[in-house]
Design a protein around this motif. Structure first.
Motif, PDB file in Angstrom:
ATOM      1  N   LEU A 107       0.826  -1.085   0.178  1.00 17.20           N
ATOM      2  CA  LEU A 107       0.065   0.122  -0.019  1.00 17.20           C
ATOM      3  C   LEU A 107       0.764   1.271   0.026  1.00 17.20           C
ATOM      4  N   GLY A 108       2.354   1.082  -0.206  1.00 13.04           N
ATOM      5  CA  GLY A 108       3.025   2.156  -0.075  1.00 13.04           C
ATOM      6  C   GLY A 108       3.397   2.489   1.115  1.00 13.04           C
ATOM      7  N   GLU A 109       3.076   1.782   2.293  1.00 11.34           N
ATOM      8  CA  GLU A 109       3.758   2.169   3.408  1.00 11.34           C
ATOM      9  C   GLU A 109       5.236   1.968   3.765  1.00 11.34           C
ATOM     10  N   LEU A 110       5.763   3.043   4.267  1.00  8.55           N
ATOM     11  CA  LEU A 110       7.313   2.778   4.413  1.00  8.55           C
ATOM     12  C   LEU A 110       7.697   2.015   5.460  1.00  8.55           C
ATOM     13  N   ILE A 111       8.747   1.521   5.567  1.00 11.33           N
ATOM     14  CA  ILE A 111       9.104   0.531   6.890  1.00 11.33           C
ATOM     15  C   ILE A 111       9.902   1.612   7.803  1.00 11.33           C
ATOM     16  N   GLU A 112       9.428   1.826   9.192  1.00 13.97           N
ATOM     17  CA  GLU A 112       9.945   2.437  10.064  1.00 13.97           C
ATOM     18  C   GLU A 112      11.453   2.301  10.373  1.00 13.97           C
ATOM     19  N   ILE A 113      12.253   3.229  10.365  1.00 14.45           N
ATOM     20  CA  ILE A 113      13.730   2.990  10.751  1.00 14.45           C
ATOM     21  C   ILE A 113      13.890   3.415  12.133  1.00 14.45           C
ATOM     22  N   GLU A 114      14.377   2.272  13.248  1.00 19.07           N
ATOM     23  CA  GLU A 114      14.548   2.694  14.246  1.00 19.07           C
ATOM     24  C   GLU A 114      15.717   3.574  14.569  1.00 19.07           C
ATOM     25  N   GLU A 115      15.449   4.459  15.563  1.00 22.15           N
ATOM     26  CA  GLU A 115      16.392   5.470  15.851  1.00 22.15           C
ATOM     27  C   GLU A 115      16.687   5.188  17.127  1.00 22.15           C
ATOM     28  N   ARG A 116      17.861   4.771  17.568  1.00 19.11           N
ATOM     29  CA  ARG A 116      18.079   4.475  18.902  1.00 19.11           C
ATOM     30  C   ARG A 116      18.868   5.647  19.811  1.00 19.11           C
ATOM     31  N   ASP A 117      19.011   5.359  21.323  1.00 14.84           N
ATOM     32  CA  ASP A 117      19.432   6.247  21.892  1.00 14.84           C
ATOM     33  C   ASP A 117      20.985   6.559  21.512  1.00 14.84           C
ATOM     34  N   PRO A 118      21.198   8.096  21.337  1.00 18.23           N
ATOM     35  CA  PRO A 118      22.513   8.647  21.039  1.00 18.23           C
ATOM     36  C   PRO A 118      23.577   8.259  21.867  1.00 18.23           C
ATOM     37  N   ASP A 119      23.317   7.955  23.107  1.00 20.47           N
ATOM     38  CA  ASP A 119      24.174   7.482  23.974  1.00 20.47           C
ATOM     39  C   ASP A 119      25.013   6.215  23.334  1.00 20.47           C
ATOM     40  N   GLU A 120      24.243   5.445  22.575  1.00 23.97           N
ATOM     41  CA  GLU A 120      25.120   4.010  22.147  1.00 23.97           C
ATOM     42  C   GLU A 120      26.221   4.768  21.155  1.00 23.97           C
ATOM     43  N   VAL A 121      26.024   6.003  20.697  1.00 26.04           N
ATOM     44  CA  VAL A 121      27.196   6.452  19.747  1.00 26.04           C
ATOM     45  C   VAL A 121      28.214   7.185  20.502  1.00 26.04           C
ATOM     46  N   LEU A 122      27.893   8.186  21.360  1.00 23.71           N
ATOM     47  CA  LEU A 122      28.640   9.054  22.176  1.00 23.71           C
ATOM     48  C   LEU A 122      27.882   9.294  23.582  1.00 23.71           C
ATOM     49  N   PRO A 123      29.047   8.801  24.618  1.00 20.18           N
ATOM     50  CA  PRO A 123      28.418   8.921  25.902  1.00 20.18           C
ATOM     51  C   PRO A 123      27.599  10.166  26.212  1.00 20.18           C
ATOM     52  N   ARG A 124      26.517  10.003  26.833  1.00 21.79           N
ATOM     53  CA  ARG A 124      26.109  11.430  27.371  1.00 21.79           C
ATOM     54  C   ARG A 124      26.829  12.364  27.845  1.00 21.79           C
ATOM     55  N   GLU A 125      27.579  12.143  28.940  1.00 20.04           N
ATOM     56  CA  GLU A 125      28.481  13.182  29.395  1.00 20.04           C
ATOM     57  C   GLU A 125      29.506  13.981  28.203  1.00 20.04           C
ATOM     58  N   ALA A 126      29.971  13.175  27.220  1.00 23.42           N
ATOM     59  CA  ALA A 126      30.759  13.553  26.259  1.00 23.42           C
ATOM     60  C   ALA A 126      29.905  14.582  25.205  1.00 23.42           C
ATOM     61  N   ALA A 127      28.591  14.127  25.176  1.00 25.16           N
ATOM     62  CA  ALA A 127      27.672  14.991  24.194  1.00 25.16           C
ATOM     63  C   ALA A 127      27.114  16.176  25.060  1.00 25.16           C
ATOM     64  N   GLU A 128      27.054  16.295  26.165  1.00 34.25           N
ATOM     65  CA  GLU A 128      26.588  17.237  27.003  1.00 34.25           C
ATOM     66  C   GLU A 128      27.522  18.518  26.771  1.00 34.25           C
ATOM     67  N   GLU A 129      28.976  18.182  26.494  1.00 33.06           N
ATOM     68  CA  GLU A 129      29.827  19.156  26.417  1.00 33.06           C
ATOM     69  C   GLU A 129      29.869  19.749  25.103  1.00 33.06           C
ATOM     70  N   LEU A 130      28.970  19.263  24.039  1.00 43.38           N
ATOM     71  CA  LEU A 130      28.897  19.896  22.550  1.00 43.38           C
ATOM     72  C   LEU A 130      27.451  20.202  22.327  1.00 43.38           C
ATOM     73  N   PRO A 131      27.215  21.318  22.920  1.00 36.93           N
ATOM     74  CA  PRO A 131      25.644  21.762  22.788  1.00 36.93           C
ATOM     75  C   PRO A 131      25.285  21.925  21.217  1.00 36.93           C
ATOM     76  N   PHE A 132      25.928  22.133  20.422  1.00 37.21           N
ATOM     77  CA  PHE A 132      25.767  22.397  18.844  1.00 37.21           C
ATOM     78  C   PHE A 132      25.538  20.839  18.249  1.00 37.21           C
ATOM     79  N   VAL A 133      25.999  19.823  18.846  1.00 38.84           N
ATOM     80  CA  VAL A 133      26.230  18.624  18.087  1.00 38.84           C
ATOM     81  C   VAL A 133      24.681  17.846  18.409  1.00 38.84           C
ATOM     82  N   ARG A 134      24.342  17.430  17.455  1.00 38.78           N
ATOM     83  CA  ARG A 134      23.046  16.398  17.676  1.00 38.78           C
ATOM     84  C   ARG A 134      23.620  14.953  17.311  1.00 38.78           C
TER      85      ARG A 134
END
Ligand code: RUB
Length: 309
Positions: A237-264
């Protein structure tokens, strides 16, 4: 309780890989049905539906999960007592698990035919269907070596290289970004799938599309090992498959990410490989070109367009 435990284990990836997820969900549903203490058939059905919804909400991309749950829940379409409904659910669940295990064996036997002596293979992530083909070819005495990727951020490549090593298969372990560097040495890419759309596009672990693109450019064949219950009916029916987006913490630890406010930090778990980069999809019913995905949905999953509306 098995239901909440299984749902949590699928979510946190203790149980992972599309086939294993489907079997675990079905076993949890069967256990729930066995222990559901209600006397009214309608209440039984409603409670089973709630359990099914909890399981299907755990991870959105692997279509094996809703397909498996649906195949068990169809047992509740017609029944006249709780006892009969329970028996029907248990029988369907056992049938699904048995079918799934046999499907993986059958895929291994068919997929192994496409692996030749002297080949260099490349696999990505950790797929029991893809590894099944590789292990079966090795069991048949074929001599080949394998490149296996690391699979950032969760490192499923480690599971793969342990399995290959335990089987005594010569294996090269590489970072995901080294695929294009090595692709000219590779004869065949063998991967699994979480979902296959009606147009033959394959959804698998993030990075698969890049690998298939590099393989296409190098004229290296790509085969996908996937049970028929990984084909996604609603894509008709043209429905797209949803792509799961997981916790950013798996890529960059939260503490490190918190020091980079302009980075998502973005962490999609899967991507979509277009059909034109895939040479063959090996299912338990035989190997098909991706263009025949619709026939699998119609003939083996039994979906009709009318039913999907
Ligand atoms: C696993 C993954 C696998 C498919 C097929 O992703 O992408 O290639 O699920 O596996 P995750 P199988 O680790 O995020 O679950 O052939 O075992 O069903």
């Amino acid at each position: 309780m098995l239901l909440s435990g299984t749902a949590a284990s699928i979510k946190n990836m203790e149980i992972r890989g599309a086939g294993r997820i489907a079997r675990a969900a079905v076993e949890a549903l069967a256990d729930y049905a066995e222990n559901l203490d209600v006397s009214d058939p309608e209440t039984f059905k409603q409670e089973m539906q709630k359990a099914a919804d909890i399981l299907t909400a755990t991870r959105p991309t692997a279509v094996s999960l809703p397909n498996a749950v649906r195949s068990v829940m169809r047992a509740l379409d017609s029944f006249d007592s709780v006892g009969a409904a329970r028996d029907a659910v248990l029988a369907r669940a056992a049938e699904f698990v048995d079918h799934s295990e046999h499907a993986v064996e059958r895929i291994a036997a068919i997929g192994a035919r496409h692996i030749s002596d002297g080949d260099v293979l490349l696999t990505h992530c950790n797929s029991e269907a893809a590894l099944g083909c590789i292990l079966e070819a090795h069991r048949q005495g074929k001599e080949f070596e394998v490149y296996a990727t690391e699979v950032r951020p969760r490192g499923q490549g480690l599971i793969t290289i342990r399995t290959l090593n335990d089987a005594g298969i010569r294996t090269n372990y590489i970072v995901d970004s080294a695929v294009r560097y090595f692709i000219n040495d590779v004869d065949l890419v063998v991967v699994g799938a979480d979902a296959i759309a009606v147009n033959g596009a394959v959804v698998n672990k993030i990075g698969t599309a890049q690998i298939a693109h590099a393989a296409h450019e190098a004229r290296t064949n790509v085969i996908v090992a996937a049970e028929t219950y990984k084909f996604a009916p609603r894509t008709i029916l043209g429905e797209l498959i949803e792509i799961e987006e997981r916790d950013p913490d798996e890529v960059l630890p939260r503490e490190a990410a918190e020091e980079l406010p302009f980075v998502r930090v973005r962490n999609p778990a899967f991507d979509v490989t277009p059909a034109e980069y895939i040479d063959l999809i090996v299912t338990e019913q035989g190997a098909i070109p991706p263009g025949l995905a619709f026939t699998v949905i119609r003939d083996y999953l039994g979906w009709r367009i009318e039913e999907l509306r």
